[in-house]
Design a protein around this motif. Sequence first.
Motif, PDB file in Angstrom:
ATOM      1  N   ALA A  23      64.145 -17.436  43.512  1.00 56.96           N
ATOM      2  CA  ALA A  23      63.580 -16.084  43.577  1.00 56.96           C
ATOM      3  C   ALA A  23      62.440 -16.009  44.580  1.00 56.96           C
ATOM      4  CB  ALA A  23      63.106 -15.656  42.188  1.00 56.96           C
ATOM      5  N   ALA A  24      61.594 -17.025  44.610  1.00 62.61           N
ATOM      6  CA  ALA A  24      60.447 -17.011  45.517  1.00 62.61           C
ATOM      7  C   ALA A  24      60.894 -17.048  46.972  1.00 62.61           C
ATOM      8  CB  ALA A  24      59.516 -18.185  45.215  1.00 62.61           C
ATOM      9  N   GLN A  25      61.942 -17.816  47.255  1.00 58.59           N
ATOM     10  CA  GLN A  25      62.438 -17.883  48.628  1.00 58.59           C
ATOM     11  C   GLN A  25      63.102 -16.579  49.064  1.00 58.59           C
ATOM     12  OE1 GLN A  25      64.869 -21.375  49.314  1.00 58.59           O
ATOM     13  NE2 GLN A  25      63.064 -22.647  49.631  1.00 58.59           N
ATOM     14  N   ALA A  26      63.430 -15.727  48.091  1.00 61.23           N
ATOM     15  CA  ALA A  26      63.966 -14.405  48.404  1.00 61.23           C
ATOM     16  C   ALA A  26      62.847 -13.384  48.585  1.00 61.23           C
ATOM     17  CB  ALA A  26      64.923 -13.949  47.299  1.00 61.23           C
ATOM     18  N   ASP A  27      61.634 -13.878  48.743  1.00 52.50           N
ATOM     19  CA  ASP A  27      60.460 -13.042  48.991  1.00 52.50           C
ATOM     20  C   ASP A  27      60.148 -12.138  47.807  1.00 52.50           C
ATOM     21  OD1 ASP A  27      58.277 -12.371  50.531  1.00 52.50           O
ATOM     22  OD2 ASP A  27      59.299 -10.710  51.539  1.00 52.50           O
ATOM     23  N   ILE A  28      60.272 -12.711  46.616  1.00 50.10           N
ATOM     24  CA  ILE A  28      59.972 -12.011  45.365  1.00 50.10           C
ATOM     25  C   ILE A  28      58.745 -12.643  44.730  1.00 50.10           C
ATOM     26  CG2 ILE A  28      60.840 -11.474  43.056  1.00 50.10           C
ATOM     27  CD1 ILE A  28      62.256  -9.943  45.267  1.00 50.10           C
ATOM     28  N   ASP A  29      57.892 -11.830  44.140  1.00 50.62           N
ATOM     29  CA  ASP A  29      56.683 -12.321  43.470  1.00 50.62           C
ATOM     30  C   ASP A  29      57.070 -13.003  42.161  1.00 50.62           C
ATOM     31  OD1 ASP A  29      54.079 -12.750  42.640  1.00 50.62           O
ATOM     32  OD2 ASP A  29      53.861 -10.744  41.788  1.00 50.62           O
ATOM     33  N   GLU A 316      59.393  -7.417  35.958  1.00 50.55           N
ATOM     34  CA  GLU A 316      60.615  -6.615  35.981  1.00 50.55           C
ATOM     35  C   GLU A 316      61.797  -7.411  35.449  1.00 50.55           C
ATOM     36  OE1 GLU A 316      61.559  -4.340  39.459  1.00 50.55           O
ATOM     37  OE2 GLU A 316      59.474  -4.382  40.146  1.00 50.55           O
ATOM     38  N   GLN A 317      61.806  -8.714  35.751  1.00 50.95           N
ATOM     39  CA  GLN A 317      62.891  -9.583  35.313  1.00 50.95           C
ATOM     40  C   GLN A 317      62.304 -10.858  34.707  1.00 50.95           C
ATOM     41  OE1 GLN A 317      66.472  -9.099  35.708  1.00 50.95           O
ATOM     42  NE2 GLN A 317      65.764  -6.979  36.006  1.00 50.95           N
ATOM     43  N   TYR A 318      63.008 -11.378  33.677  1.00 50.49           N
ATOM     44  CA  TYR A 318      62.560 -12.586  32.988  1.00 50.49           C
ATOM     45  C   TYR A 318      63.692 -13.604  32.983  1.00 50.49           C
ATOM     46  CZ  TYR A 318      58.922  -9.487  31.157  1.00 50.49           C
ATOM     47  OH  TYR A 318      57.890  -8.593  31.047  1.00 50.49           O
ATOM     48  N   ILE A 319      63.311 -14.877  33.077  1.00 47.22           N
ATOM     49  CA  ILE A 319      64.289 -15.968  33.018  1.00 47.22           C
ATOM     50  C   ILE A 319      63.857 -16.960  31.947  1.00 47.22           C
ATOM     51  CG2 ILE A 319      65.355 -17.889  34.266  1.00 47.22           C
ATOM     52  CD1 ILE A 319      65.006 -16.253  36.829  1.00 47.22           C
ATOM     53  N   ALA A 420      70.500 -17.591  38.138  1.00 49.96           N
ATOM     54  CA  ALA A 420      69.603 -16.691  37.408  1.00 49.96           C
ATOM     55  C   ALA A 420      68.499 -16.183  38.314  1.00 49.96           C
ATOM     56  CB  ALA A 420      69.015 -17.407  36.198  1.00 49.96           C
ATOM     57  N   GLY A 421      67.924 -17.078  39.115  1.00 46.72           N
ATOM     58  CA  GLY A 421      66.851 -16.671  40.023  1.00 46.72           C
ATOM     59  C   GLY A 421      67.307 -15.674  41.063  1.00 46.72           C
ATOM     60  N   MET A 422      68.485 -15.919  41.650  1.00 46.12           N
ATOM     61  CA  MET A 422      68.998 -15.015  42.669  1.00 46.12           C
ATOM     62  C   MET A 422      69.407 -13.673  42.070  1.00 46.12           C
ATOM     63  SD  MET A 422      68.542 -16.386  45.526  1.00 46.12           S
ATOM     64  CE  MET A 422      69.392 -15.126  46.472  1.00 46.12           C
ATOM     65  N   ASN A 423      70.019 -13.691  40.877  1.00 43.57           N
ATOM     66  CA  ASN A 423      70.376 -12.437  40.228  1.00 43.57           C
ATOM     67  C   ASN A 423      69.140 -11.606  39.904  1.00 43.57           C
ATOM     68  OD1 ASN A 423      73.113 -12.964  40.309  1.00 43.57           O
ATOM     69  ND2 ASN A 423      73.211 -13.768  38.228  1.00 43.57           N
ATOM     70  N   ALA A 424      68.095 -12.275  39.408  1.00 46.08           N
ATOM     71  CA  ALA A 424      66.849 -11.571  39.101  1.00 46.08           C
ATOM     72  C   ALA A 424      66.227 -11.011  40.365  1.00 46.08           C
ATOM     73  CB  ALA A 424      65.883 -12.513  38.387  1.00 46.08           C
ATOM     74  N   ALA A 425      66.192 -11.807  41.435  1.00 47.50           N
ATOM     75  CA  ALA A 425      65.594 -11.362  42.690  1.00 47.50           C
ATOM     76  C   ALA A 425      66.363 -10.187  43.284  1.00 47.50           C
ATOM     77  CB  ALA A 425      65.555 -12.520  43.682  1.00 47.50           C
ATOM     78  N   THR A 426      67.694 -10.246  43.214  1.00 48.51           N
ATOM     79  CA  THR A 426      68.517  -9.151  43.746  1.00 48.51           C
ATOM     80  C   THR A 426      68.269  -7.863  42.979  1.00 48.51           C
ATOM     81  OG1 THR A 426      70.236 -10.701  44.459  1.00 48.51           O
ATOM     82  CG2 THR A 426      70.881  -8.413  44.169  1.00 48.51           C
ATOM     83  N   THR A 427      68.170  -7.959  41.652  1.00 50.70           N
ATOM     84  CA  THR A 427      67.903  -6.777  40.841  1.00 50.70           C
ATOM     85  C   THR A 427      66.553  -6.173  41.166  1.00 50.70           C
ATOM     86  OG1 THR A 427      69.271  -7.682  39.046  1.00 50.70           O
ATOM     87  CG2 THR A 427      67.744  -5.915  38.468  1.00 50.70           C
ATOM     88  N   VAL A 428      65.533  -7.021  41.336  1.00 48.08           N
ATOM     89  CA  VAL A 428      64.198  -6.525  41.705  1.00 48.08           C
ATOM     90  C   VAL A 428      64.244  -5.822  43.050  1.00 48.08           C
ATOM     91  CG1 VAL A 428      61.870  -7.249  42.381  1.00 48.08           C
ATOM     92  CG2 VAL A 428      62.911  -8.210  40.331  1.00 48.08           C
ATOM     93  N   ALA A 429      64.913  -6.430  44.020  1.00 46.83           N
ATOM     94  CA  ALA A 429      65.000  -5.844  45.354  1.00 46.83           C
ATOM     95  C   ALA A 429      65.716  -4.501  45.325  1.00 46.83           C
ATOM     96  CB  ALA A 429      65.718  -6.791  46.298  1.00 46.83           C
ATOM     97  N   THR A 431      65.953  -2.472  42.744  1.00 42.40           N
ATOM     98  CA  THR A 431      65.089  -1.512  42.044  1.00 42.40           C
ATOM     99  C   THR A 431      63.992  -0.997  42.970  1.00 42.40           C
ATOM    100  OG1 THR A 431      65.513  -2.604  39.932  1.00 42.40           O
ATOM    101  CG2 THR A 431      63.583  -1.175  40.067  1.00 42.40           C
ATOM    102  N   ASN A 432      63.385  -1.901  43.725  1.00 40.09           N
ATOM    103  CA  ASN A 432      62.302  -1.510  44.632  1.00 40.09           C
ATOM    104  C   ASN A 432      62.825  -0.611  45.756  1.00 40.09           C
ATOM    105  OD1 ASN A 432      60.514  -2.975  43.106  1.00 40.09           O
ATOM    106  ND2 ASN A 432      60.521  -4.758  44.472  1.00 40.09           N
ATOM    107  N   ASN A 433      64.044  -0.870  46.224  1.00 38.98           N
ATOM    108  CA  ASN A 433      64.609  -0.037  47.290  1.00 38.98           C
ATOM    109  C   ASN A 433      64.907   1.367  46.785  1.00 38.98           C
ATOM    110  OD1 ASN A 433      64.498  -2.055  49.216  1.00 38.98           O
ATOM    111  ND2 ASN A 433      66.579  -2.789  48.802  1.00 38.98           N
ATOM    112  N   VAL A 434      65.383   1.461  45.532  1.00 39.15           N
ATOM    113  CA  VAL A 434      65.678   2.769  44.946  1.00 39.15           C
ATOM    114  C   VAL A 434      64.413   3.569  44.737  1.00 39.15           C
ATOM    115  CG1 VAL A 434      66.524   3.930  42.884  1.00 39.15           C
ATOM    116  CG2 VAL A 434      67.821   2.031  43.852  1.00 39.15           C
ATOM    117  N   SER A 435      63.351   2.881  44.254  1.00 36.47           N
ATOM    118  CA  SER A 435      62.103   3.579  43.993  1.00 36.47           C
ATOM    119  C   SER A 435      61.366   3.912  45.279  1.00 36.47           C
ATOM    120  CB  SER A 435      61.203   2.710  43.098  1.00 36.47           C
ATOM    121  OG  SER A 435      60.911   1.482  43.715  1.00 36.47           O
TER     122      SER A 435
END
Length: 435
Positions: A23-29, A316-319, A420-429, A431-435
């Motif tokens: 997730a971190a390498q996908a530029d997610i906090d 936003e997402q939990y693992i 799990a990390g990539m799925n969480a990161a994709t969902t966050v991305a 969500t952020n794009n929609v908002s």
Amino acid sequence: MAIESDVLVIGGGLAGLTSALAAAQADIDVRLVTYKQSTLQQASGLVDVLGYRPNGDGPISNPFEAIPSLPVEHPYQTVGVDAVRTALSLFDEVTDYAGSHTDANALIPTHGGTIKPTARYPQSACAGIASDNRPMLLVGFDSITDFDAPLAADHLTSTGVPFDVRGVTIQFPGDLSADAKVTRYAKLLDTNGDVTVSETGGGGHRPARDALADRVKIYLDDETRVGFPAVLGDANAATVRATLGTSLGADVFEVPMGPPSLPGLRLEDQLFDALSDAGGFIESGNPVIDYTDDGSGTVEKVIVERNGAEIPMRAEQYILATGGLVGKGVESNREGVYEPIFGCHVAHDADRYEWFDEAVFGEHSFARFGVDTDTTLRPVDESGNIEFENLRAAGAVLGGYDYAAEKSASGVSIATGYTAGMNAATTVAQTNNVS
């Protein structure tokens, strides 16, 4: 006020670290919270993908070819072969492990004199690989009783390895106590500090590496590789092996040991460093004790106990990567089996006697206890309904496989952690794009 992040990972083992890193390498906090020290110190440091089939057949030569034939409920079937490969590529990117040059399992001798099939292994184990036909000398220390080198050599010979192998036991140079921790041996060799030796006529001093090499030289015959217990340094492990190898005129390797495991601790350091470099935040020593939801299947926040205070953390997402029965990520009592933080469903027979097989090495159902998930690793209830939209599970907390029998623990942790990390990161991305 709650501490906030995009993705919050609960658990600091191999699955948690991999999911946080992905997730971190996908530029997610990303924030990783772990209560206890990573279970990697209890592991051999070898990274197994699949050594044996669930029915015990094996060892498996190519784990990637065997994965498609696994039971449908197996975590590898959930994520797929391609995800296993991609996850291992991430692992290879951030560690110095060997084995990525082939899909085939390597065969690595263990401290018990058995041969273990594994997909990735530390550089320190390379010269000991069992497919190498060069003669081998195993060296044990009389103060480390977990490794009986002559016995291990005999066991290896009985397995039919394609090389001659002998074992000797020596006294480690210096004045370490009989119950010294493995880290004491490692530190002494790391620093190459002076040790007292008796060979000089009653009390001379020599650098530790020189003194150790001298004690081994007298036992060398025609062996061109020498194996030691896995205590050959920590921060300077490669230098220790190289120095000993030069002195002995042979390739030096470490034999994987039981806990506490220096190879496991070295791997932990590499993964924590990689996560920090990727921008992930790590908090250790504080357990997640509870959570709140919005009443419609979404986790709002988790509660972390810190010095007696309850600290809310929101994401936003939990693992969930808290481990299985051994790691306390799955627990049981007289009422049943359960996941203790979120109360996720764990399938099990109501009759406790059905959890075990009569045969000691039989198919014990408790070995497969864990959380069931959908195809994106979100936990599901008894009816297959998603329990929390923004929670995913990874690693040994998952059910449907017996990692100890299959020799698949590390591979499942890496593959499901990455997914799990990539799925969480994709969902966050998204969500952020929609908002």
